[in-house]
Design a protein around this motif. Structure first.
Motif, PDB file in Angstrom:
ATOM      1  N   ASN A 267     -11.124  -1.643   0.200  1.00  0.00           N
ATOM      2  CA  ASN A 267     -11.695  -0.628  -0.687  1.00  0.00           C
ATOM      3  C   ASN A 267     -12.570   0.347   0.089  1.00  0.00           C
ATOM      4  OD1 ASN A 267     -11.068  -1.306  -3.701  1.00  0.00           O
ATOM      5  ND2 ASN A 267     -11.540  -3.288  -2.777  1.00  0.00           N
TER       6      ASN A 267
ATOM      7  N   GLU B 281     -10.521   2.914   1.969  1.00  0.00           N
ATOM      8  CA  GLU B 281     -10.020   3.978   1.095  1.00  0.00           C
ATOM      9  C   GLU B 281     -11.125   5.009   0.823  1.00  0.00           C
ATOM     10  OE1 GLU B 281      -6.773   3.978  -2.513  1.00  0.00           O
ATOM     11  OE2 GLU B 281      -8.348   2.471  -2.545  1.00  0.00           O
TER      12      GLU B 281
ATOM     13  N   GLU C 154      -5.852  12.969  -3.629  1.00  0.00           N
ATOM     14  CA  GLU C 154      -4.772  12.602  -2.732  1.00  0.00           C
ATOM     15  C   GLU C 154      -4.145  13.827  -2.064  1.00  0.00           C
ATOM     16  OE1 GLU C 154      -4.207   9.822  -1.684  1.00  0.00           O
ATOM     17  OE2 GLU C 154      -5.100   8.467  -3.126  1.00  0.00           O
TER      18      GLU C 154
ATOM     19  N   PRO D 139     -11.441   4.638   8.450  1.00  0.00           N
ATOM     20  CA  PRO D 139     -10.773   3.571   7.685  1.00  0.00           C
ATOM     21  C   PRO D 139     -10.119   2.531   8.579  1.00  0.00           C
ATOM     22  CG  PRO D 139     -10.224   5.731   6.794  1.00  0.00           C
ATOM     23  CD  PRO D 139     -10.923   5.974   8.089  1.00  0.00           C
TER      24      PRO D 139
ATOM     25  N   GLY E  10      -4.251  -1.035  -5.618  1.00  0.00           N
ATOM     26  CA  GLY E  10      -5.675  -0.745  -5.635  1.00  0.00           C
ATOM     27  C   GLY E  10      -6.454  -1.540  -6.672  1.00  0.00           C
TER      28      GLY E  10
ATOM     29  N   ARG F 274     -11.967   9.313   2.136  1.00  0.00           N
ATOM     30  CA  ARG F 274     -12.224  10.389   1.178  1.00  0.00           C
ATOM     31  C   ARG F 274     -13.647  10.932   1.244  1.00  0.00           C
ATOM     32  NH1 ARG F 274      -8.383   7.265   0.240  1.00  0.00           N
ATOM     33  NH2 ARG F 274      -6.501   7.950  -0.836  1.00  0.00           N
TER      34      ARG F 274
ATOM     35  N   MET G 267       0.844  -1.184   0.000  1.00  0.00           N
ATOM     36  CA  MET G 267       0.000   0.000   0.000  1.00  0.00           C
ATOM     37  C   MET G 267       0.881   1.237   0.000  1.00  0.00           C
ATOM     38  SD  MET G 267      -2.791  -1.137   2.833  1.00  0.00           S
ATOM     39  CE  MET G 267      -3.430  -2.800   2.778  1.00  0.00           C
TER      40      MET G 267
ATOM     41  N   THR H 270       1.150   5.663   0.533  1.00  0.00           N
ATOM     42  CA  THR H 270       0.562   6.858   1.124  1.00  0.00           C
ATOM     43  C   THR H 270       1.049   8.051   0.345  1.00  0.00           C
ATOM     44  OG1 THR H 270       2.398   6.918   2.696  1.00  0.00           O
ATOM     45  CG2 THR H 270       0.360   5.865   3.424  1.00  0.00           C
TER      46      THR H 270
ATOM     47  N   PHE I 245      -5.583   6.991   4.056  1.00  0.00           N
ATOM     48  CA  PHE I 245      -5.387   5.577   3.776  1.00  0.00           C
ATOM     49  C   PHE I 245      -5.475   5.365   2.266  1.00  0.00           C
ATOM     50  CE2 PHE I 245      -6.912   1.332   2.888  1.00  0.00           C
ATOM     51  CZ  PHE I 245      -6.095   0.543   3.694  1.00  0.00           C
ATOM     52  N   ALA I 246      -4.512   4.659   1.709  1.00  0.00           N
ATOM     53  CA  ALA I 246      -4.483   4.454   0.251  1.00  0.00           C
ATOM     54  C   ALA I 246      -3.926   3.081  -0.077  1.00  0.00           C
ATOM     55  CB  ALA I 246      -3.639   5.539  -0.420  1.00  0.00           C
ATOM     56  N   LEU I 247      -4.489   2.448  -1.089  1.00  0.00           N
ATOM     57  CA  LEU I 247      -4.004   1.160  -1.563  1.00  0.00           C
ATOM     58  C   LEU I 247      -2.905   1.316  -2.597  1.00  0.00           C
ATOM     59  CD1 LEU I 247      -7.425  -0.703  -1.933  1.00  0.00           C
ATOM     60  CD2 LEU I 247      -5.762  -0.913  -0.078  1.00  0.00           C
TER      61      LEU I 247
END
Length: 528
Positions: free
Chosen positions: A85, A88, A428, A266, A445, A92, A1, A3, A439-441
């Motif tokens: 998912n 994430e 982002e 998240p 993703g 947002r 993952m 960031t 939090f980001a994949l």
């Protein structure tokens, strides 16, 4: 993952959370009173392994034998892909009614509306399914809880009637708690979840201490067949895990009542699912290792209560069953809370009947009152079906899980399509309320999203397949055999008619459907 770098920000506050919400076009009305643990508790109590594993263990074992254990890690792995998912998205779009909000922002007003509609129906039915579990537990603790007749079995007339009475009392109490405010709900829910976690640990430890066979029992298929002949029974037994491992998105449903939601939601979505997955797996393993017998038929009919009372005695078993009853109560509370937030979220967009009343939030409590009442009344109405129609009630509550998976798919599929176009793009640049990274994949993703979509579609087919042994085991009603198809089709048809009535209002939301360039919450708070 991966960031992404973000702008620095001062410590978060309710003011910055409110300013962030205004960036999505909504006035802050719900009271922010949930911290990290309360948010975690909302997701964990919806899954409520102490309630659902107790309720459904016999189902899984009866079809797949001891080896049905392997359905648990498989379903957990698939749902964790979905949860990644969702985590994430929660970072947002920290909005109430998250499944509806995420779906319409990722796709369009129509897809979002149907995601919300399907979710509302599923949540109302799930409240009834959770509440009826009291009948499985309370009369086993004390015969005085059998208020009507003498037969506590859910399939008997007296047991069914008593189940409706106990379930209705519980729903009335959870409705009252919801009406009084989110802080009371959080205290009750968090306390119940703490006791449930203690109960899960106690069950696992006590059963392992009293185990009479090794962990290799999970490779025993019993009388369910072997080789390719075991695939069919295994898929049916997987419905047990599929019924249990849902609702982890509740932390997202309560985003507007959570402090620092971009940071908190998240993490609590993933923690709630991880805790439930590990705890549930250990409970299944311990029960199979400690069961007095795998062949006398009682494990397939009585399930975990049989194991507890058989290994711990009547007194020890009753003490743990009290904890199960508490878990049932907080599970019902959590599901009703999530359902009321879904109704509120759609109503404030004016896309439901009686939207003005459903979207009203009393300033004194900061909690949507009418949606909680609607969910409660709807769930009690579903409960009434159980009187004289136990098979129909079982079919309805089984199909509601199909509806949940459909709602999830209406998020993960549009999300995958957006990822192919570069999502999340410039979003982002937005940071958490604490100035941290969302939090980001990252580069994983697409892969995670594809797995989530494939898993979701597969489980919808598996859950909804018209099997007589699942939906009409007695073979007495042809419509029950095809009930999953009839119910889902009827729900979508009814939803389509309702959508036609509110289509113009839904499409008026189009300005919100594109991804807004939301500035960091802290910076917006400075200009608000």
């Amino acid at each position: 993952m991966s960031t992404t770098p973000v702008l620095s920000a001062p410590p978060p506050s309710d003011k910055t959370d409110a300013a962030d919400l205004r960036g999505f076009g909504y006035k802050p009305e719900l009271r922010r009173g949930l911290g990290s643990y309360a948010s975690f508790a909302a997701g964990f109590s919806f899954v409520s392994i102490l309630t659902t594993v107790f309720q459904l263990f016999a189902f899984g074992f009866s079809f797949g034998g001891p080896a049905f254990f392997w359905t648990w890690p498989l379903v957990f792995a698939g749902q964790f892909m979905v949860a990644l998912n969702f985590a994430e998205l929660a970072a947002r779009y920290p909005l109430s009614g998250c499944i509806y909000q995420w779906s319409r922002r990722l796709a369009n007003a129509t897809v979002g509306w149907f995601a919300g509609w399907v979710m509302i129906i599923a949540q109302i039915v799930t409240v009834a399914a959770a509440a009826i579990a009291l009948q499985v537990v309370l009369p086993s603790i004390w015969s005085g809880f059998q208020l009507v007749g003498g037969d506590p079995a859910l399939t008997s007339t007296s047991g069914a009637t008593n189940a409706v009475i106990l379930g209705s009392i519980l729903i009335a109490l959870t409705t009252l708690v919801n009406i009084l405010g989110v802080r009371l709900m959080a205290v009750v829910n968090s306390t119940g979840v703490t006791l449930e976690i203690i109960g899960v640990v106690a069950v696992v430890v006590l059963l392992l201490v009293n185990a009479e066979r090794g962990p290799g029992v999970v490779f025993d298929t019993g009388d369910a067949g072997s080789g390719l002949a075991y695939v069919g029974p295994f898929l049916v037994s997987a419905l047990m895990a599929a019924y249990v491992v849902v609702g982890f998105d509740s932390a997202g449903e309560l985003s507007e009542e959570t402090r620092d939601p971009r940071h908190t939601a998240p993490r609590t979505i993933l923690r709630a699912l991880a805790a439930a997955g590990i705890g549930g797996g250990l409970m299944l393993l311990a029960a199979l290792m400690a069961a007095p017998s795998l062949t006398d038929g009682r494990l397939a009919t009585e399930g975990l209560p049989y194991v507890l009372t058989g290994r711990l005695g009547e007194t020890g078993g009753r003490i743990l069953l009290i904890d199960v009853a508490i878990a049932v109560a907080v599970c019902t509370l959590a599901i009703q809370t999530a359902g009321s937030r879904m109704i509120f979220s759609m109503a404030r967009d004016g896309v439901l009947p009686f939207s003005a009343a459903l979207s009203r939030v009393p300033a004194r409590t900061g909690t949507p009152t009418v949606p909680a009442i609607v969910v409660g009344v709807g769930a009690i109405a579903v409960l009434l079906v159980n009187i004289g129609q136990a098979a129909l009630f079982t079919a309805v509550t089984s199909v509601c899980i199909v509806m949940l998976y459909i709602a999830y798919a209406l998020v993960t599929i549009p999300l995958l399509l957006r990822r192919r176009k570069g999502w999340p793009n410039g979003e982002e640049a937005t940071g958490t309320e604490r100035g941290g990274r969302l939090f980001a994949l990252g580069r994983f993703g697409i892969v995670v999203n594809v797995v989530a979509v494939v898993y979701g579609i597969g489980m919808i087919l598996n859950l909804g397949w018209p099997r007589q042994e699942v939906y009409d085991p007695a073979g007495t009603h042809w419509y029950l055999h095809y009930f999953s198809l009839l119910f889902v089709g009827g729900a979508l048809l009814l939803g389509g008619l309702a959508y036609l009535r509110y289509r113009s209002r839904a499409h008026a939301l189009n300005p919100r459907l594109s991804f807004p360039a939301v500035v960091p919450a802290a910076l917006e708070g400075e200009t608000a």
